[in-house]
Design a protein around this motif. Sequence first.
Motif, PDB file in Angstrom:
ATOM      1  N   THR A   9      40.296  40.244  36.776  1.00 44.58           N
ATOM      2  CA  THR A   9      41.286  41.124  37.280  1.00 44.58           C
ATOM      3  C   THR A   9      40.210  42.336  38.217  1.00 44.58           C
ATOM      4  OG1 THR A   9      41.065  42.421  35.291  1.00 44.58           O
ATOM      5  CG2 THR A   9      43.128  41.041  35.662  1.00 44.58           C
ATOM      6  N   GLN A  14      38.154  38.786  40.943  1.00 37.71           N
ATOM      7  CA  GLN A  14      39.150  38.460  42.004  1.00 37.71           C
ATOM      8  C   GLN A  14      38.477  37.749  43.242  1.00 37.71           C
ATOM      9  OE1 GLN A  14      42.838  40.440  42.770  1.00 37.71           O
ATOM     10  NE2 GLN A  14      42.242  42.218  41.235  1.00 37.71           N
ATOM     11  N   GLU A  15      37.613  38.083  43.608  1.00 37.93           N
ATOM     12  CA  GLU A  15      37.303  37.497  44.685  1.00 37.93           C
ATOM     13  C   GLU A  15      36.461  36.061  44.316  1.00 37.93           C
ATOM     14  OE1 GLU A  15      36.737  37.759  48.089  1.00 37.93           O
ATOM     15  OE2 GLU A  15      37.972  39.777  48.167  1.00 37.93           O
ATOM     16  N   VAL A  17      37.636  34.023  42.066  1.00 38.20           N
ATOM     17  CA  VAL A  17      38.950  33.245  41.734  1.00 38.20           C
ATOM     18  C   VAL A  17      39.361  32.823  43.012  1.00 38.20           C
ATOM     19  CG1 VAL A  17      41.056  33.349  40.919  1.00 38.20           C
ATOM     20  CG2 VAL A  17      39.567  34.262  39.510  1.00 38.20           C
ATOM     21  N   LYS A  18      39.557  33.676  43.954  1.00 42.27           N
ATOM     22  CA  LYS A  18      40.044  33.365  45.379  1.00 42.27           C
ATOM     23  C   LYS A  18      39.326  32.594  46.292  1.00 42.27           C
ATOM     24  CE  LYS A  18      42.497  37.934  45.945  1.00 42.27           C
ATOM     25  NZ  LYS A  18      42.531  39.135  46.838  1.00 42.27           N
ATOM     26  N   THR A  38      47.626  38.894  39.848  1.00 43.58           N
ATOM     27  CA  THR A  38      48.392  38.642  40.870  1.00 43.58           C
ATOM     28  C   THR A  38      47.935  37.527  41.802  1.00 43.58           C
ATOM     29  OG1 THR A  38      47.444  40.257  42.640  1.00 43.58           O
ATOM     30  CG2 THR A  38      49.243  41.007  41.062  1.00 43.58           C
ATOM     31  N   VAL A  39      46.722  36.939  41.550  1.00 43.83           N
ATOM     32  CA  VAL A  39      46.293  35.571  42.102  1.00 43.83           C
ATOM     33  C   VAL A  39      47.063  34.383  41.674  1.00 43.83           C
ATOM     34  CG1 VAL A  39      44.235  34.350  42.787  1.00 43.83           C
ATOM     35  CG2 VAL A  39      44.046  36.858  42.447  1.00 43.83           C
ATOM     36  N   THR A  40      47.415  33.514  42.591  1.00 46.95           N
ATOM     37  CA  THR A  40      48.386  32.235  42.488  1.00 46.95           C
ATOM     38  C   THR A  40      47.382  31.168  43.029  1.00 46.95           C
ATOM     39  OG1 THR A  40      49.690  32.441  44.345  1.00 46.95           O
ATOM     40  CG2 THR A  40      50.359  33.513  42.282  1.00 46.95           C
ATOM     41  N   GLY A  41      47.640  29.753  42.629  1.00 47.49           N
ATOM     42  CA  GLY A  41      47.159  28.699  43.168  1.00 47.49           C
ATOM     43  C   GLY A  41      47.376  27.533  42.328  1.00 47.49           C
ATOM     44  N   LEU A  44      44.829  26.784  39.449  1.00 48.33           N
ATOM     45  CA  LEU A  44      44.586  27.863  38.647  1.00 48.33           C
ATOM     46  C   LEU A  44      45.120  27.917  37.445  1.00 48.33           C
ATOM     47  CD1 LEU A  44      43.526  30.900  38.459  1.00 48.33           C
ATOM     48  CD2 LEU A  44      45.249  31.683  39.395  1.00 48.33           C
TER      49      LEU A  44
END
Length: 210
Positions: A9, A14-15, A17-18, A38-41, A44
């Motif tokens: 988080t 977050q970077e 993960v993205k 809030t990251v989705t995929g 994931l």
Amino acid sequence: MKLTVFGATGGIGQEIVKQALAAGHEVTAVVRDPAAFTVTGERLEVFRGDLSDPASLRPAVAGRDAVLSGLGARKKADAGITTRLTRSVLRAMEAEGTRRLLVVSAGPVGPQPADSPLLDRAMYGMITRILKDVYVDLAAMEAELAASATDWTSVRPPRLQDKPLTGSYRQVVGGFPRSGRFIARADVAHAMLAMIDDAGTVKQGVGVAY
């Protein structure tokens, strides 16, 4: 690759993960509160983890090609937390036989260039005095890494910025880039992902900066 990200988080987490998802990796993001992530995929998995309990983290690291950690103090009052949380990650990894680990540390923890300009040395001295407890914590974390059975890498950036990914930065294994004062969180994440398969960074601190 199958990757697990702690501190997912946070800005660097977050970077990671993205960027990892964009590169086609399978990612497990370990968070305390999934609702705040809030990251989705498609590739994931969001894993709710208790970082005070290494046993509960074992499923998150089992069978992974690498674990990346953006864990760290977000304010001066949090000094000490990085070592405690990283110790839990290490215990979980050692129990599962997962070896590759990359963590975020900080430039002042490692050696500075011998030919640093006077202004850089003055800034370094001031920063280390102001944030002494934070850097003591990070140094203790690196000592835990060195004593572990993992193939670790400690990534040491200078002042972090919230700017777009450039993919262009300097890095020094066992040292720090001369006059390196800034780097974007996105580029720290990029560097960490690039180092996963870099054998030259194993069991090393790596300074990264523009």
